[in-house]
Design a protein around this motif. Structure first.
Motif, short mmCIF file in Angstrom:
data_model
loop_
_atom_site.label_atom_id
_atom_site.label_comp_id
_atom_site.label_asym_id
_atom_site.label_seq_id
_atom_site.Cartn_x
_atom_site.Cartn_y
_atom_site.Cartn_z
N ASN A 143 54.15 -6.15 -0.88
CA ASN A 143 53.57 -6.86 0.26
C ASN A 143 52.40 -6.08 0.86
OD1 ASN A 143 55.32 -9.00 0.04
ND2 ASN A 143 56.69 -8.31 1.66
N ILE A 144 52.52 -4.75 0.89
CA ILE A 144 51.43 -3.92 1.40
C ILE A 144 50.18 -4.12 0.54
CG2 ILE A 144 50.60 -1.55 1.68
CD1 ILE A 144 53.39 -0.74 2.50
N TYR A 145 50.36 -4.07 -0.77
CA TYR A 145 49.23 -4.26 -1.68
C TYR A 145 48.64 -5.67 -1.56
CZ TYR A 145 49.79 0.11 -4.27
OH TYR A 145 49.82 1.43 -4.64
N LEU A 146 49.52 -6.67 -1.48
CA LEU A 146 49.06 -8.06 -1.38
C LEU A 146 48.26 -8.28 -0.12
CD1 LEU A 146 48.98 -10.99 -2.32
CD2 LEU A 146 51.22 -11.35 -1.24
N TYR A 147 48.79 -7.81 1.00
CA TYR A 147 48.08 -7.99 2.27
C TYR A 147 46.76 -7.23 2.28
CZ TYR A 147 47.13 -8.18 7.27
OH TYR A 147 46.53 -8.39 8.49
N GLY A 148 46.76 -6.04 1.72
CA GLY A 148 45.53 -5.25 1.67
C GLY A 148 44.49 -5.87 0.76
N THR A 149 44.94 -6.53 -0.32
CA THR A 149 44.02 -7.13 -1.27
C THR A 149 43.43 -8.43 -0.75
OG1 THR A 149 45.28 -6.19 -3.10
CG2 THR A 149 43.78 -8.00 -3.62
N GLY A 183 53.76 -16.94 2.18
CA GLY A 183 55.00 -16.94 2.95
C GLY A 183 55.47 -15.55 3.32
N MET A 184 54.64 -14.57 3.06
CA MET A 184 54.99 -13.19 3.38
C MET A 184 55.07 -12.98 4.88
SD MET A 184 52.79 -9.85 2.29
CE MET A 184 52.04 -9.28 3.80
N ASN A 202 53.43 -9.83 9.87
CA ASN A 202 53.62 -8.97 11.04
C ASN A 202 54.67 -7.89 10.79
OD1 ASN A 202 51.75 -10.55 12.29
ND2 ASN A 202 53.15 -11.52 13.73
N SER A 203 55.75 -8.28 10.14
CA SER A 203 56.82 -7.34 9.83
C SER A 203 56.32 -6.24 8.89
CB SER A 203 58.00 -8.08 9.18
OG SER A 203 59.00 -7.17 8.77
N THR A 204 55.52 -6.63 7.89
CA THR A 204 54.99 -5.66 6.94
C THR A 204 54.08 -4.64 7.62
OG1 THR A 204 55.10 -7.26 5.12
CG2 THR A 204 53.61 -5.38 4.84
N ILE A 205 53.20 -5.13 8.50
CA ILE A 205 52.27 -4.23 9.19
C ILE A 205 53.03 -3.28 10.11
CG2 ILE A 205 50.36 -4.12 10.85
CD1 ILE A 205 49.43 -6.81 9.76
#
Length: 322
Positions: free
Chosen positions: A187-193, A202-203, A206-209
């Motif tokens: 999820n970190i990689y996906l959000y950063g990309t 659907g990730m 907010n929780s990931t950040i």
């Protein structure tokens, strides 16, 4: 990948060059000294790397480290001076420091996702805030006078290898696994990309950040405790140059400034390169201000080089797809 291969080669070359060119570099004493100095900075750099992978940044890593270690210092002194059990006070102080540093990271994440403040502005603000809290608590004084048992933690080694360095290797392996094999890491990689793709996937963005910045705070807290145990004191301003150096090793290690690209192992190699250069500079007697000049120039140069490498890579990819 190519970047890691280049960095491994550069690490070996720099080590060999310094071993030949600088007296006392390739000695057991100097290598042991580097092993003691490296972990405190490495943990803060890992925190920075995680945030950069998510497309953000954490400028508060050093302020969090100092704030949490100062609280730990006061707990140790308060309990031992009052006749309390020394080891109990150390364990409690460490736990409090790690909880506080994690909460500081959590606060960074909340500012970003709830107040919608850009990561660079949010963490710049908290860097000043946490630093101000530390200054207010200590009045600028150095906290020292810790018991002998605490001093032993900073110099403890297993078969000649500093225990803090062993912990660093373990954490490096764990973070590599988390980023490469877990949903949180992907999820970190996906959000950063691609933030838009992450939103429609659907990730739980907010929780990931929030988890990312909380983990960064936790790692900074570990770094602060290691730094405190190594120098047997703590105060505001310790490690103030680590923010620039953390950025440098992250970029040097292949972490994209735009997010979504890079590996923890690359950052670890970048840290080794930086530590070797710092040791070489110290043995050569270079002034600290000149070192900062070199770090700044290196950071600019690496970012420019990465830009053109990525540009040429996209061009080659487009040509092969035709």
């Amino acid at each position: 990948d190519l970047n890691t291969t280049i960095l491994i080669g550069a690490t070996i070359i720099i080590f060999l060059v310094l071993s030949i060119a600088v007296d006392r570099f390739f000695t057991a004493r100097n290598i042991r000294s580097m092993s003691f100095q490296l972990p405190e900075f490495a943990f803060m750099a890992f925190g920075m790397a995680l945030c950069m992978l998510s497309g953000g940044i954490d400028l508060s890593i050093v302020s969090i480290a100092n704030f949490s270690s100062v609280l730990a210092g006061y707990i140790i002194l308060g309990m031992t001076n009052g006749g309390g059990n020394t080891w109990l006070s150390i364990i409690l102080a460490f736990l409090v420091a790690l909880v506080v540093s994690s909460l500081c990271g959590l606060f960074n994440g909340i500012l970003i996702v709830r107040a919608h403040i850009m990561p660079i502005l949010a963490t710049l603000s908290t860097m000043i805030f946490y630093g101000g809290l530390t200054m207010g608590i200590t009045q600028g004084r150095t906290i020292l006078g810790f018991p002998e048992e605490f001093t032993e933690i900073g110099i403890f080694a297993v078969w000649g290898i500093p225990f803090s360095f062993i912990v660093l290797i373990i954490i490096t392996i764990i973070l590599t696994f988390v980023l490469g094999k877990t949903v949180f890491g992907r999820n970190i990689y996906l959000y950063g990309t691609n933030k838009t793709a992450a939103l429609f996937s659907g990730m739980k963005i907010n929780s990931t950040i929030i988890k990312t910045y909380t983990l960064s705070g936790f790692l900074s807290g570990i770094g602060g405790l290691i730094m405190m145990s190594r120098v047997n004191s703590t105060r505001v301003g310790y490690g103030e140059g680590y923010v620039l150096q953390a950025l440098l090793v992250c970029v040097l290690g292949g972490i994209s400034t735009l997010g979504g690209k890079g590996k923890i192992f690359g950052v670890f190699l970048g840290i080794l390169v930086l530590q070797m250069l710092q040791s070489g500079f110290s043995l050569l007697g270079l002034e600290p201000y000149f070192r900062n000049f070199i770090w700044g120039i290196t950071l600019i140069g690496v970012m420019i080089a990465n830009y053109y490498l990525e540009k040429s890579g996209r061009r080659i990819k487009s040509l092969t797809q035709r």
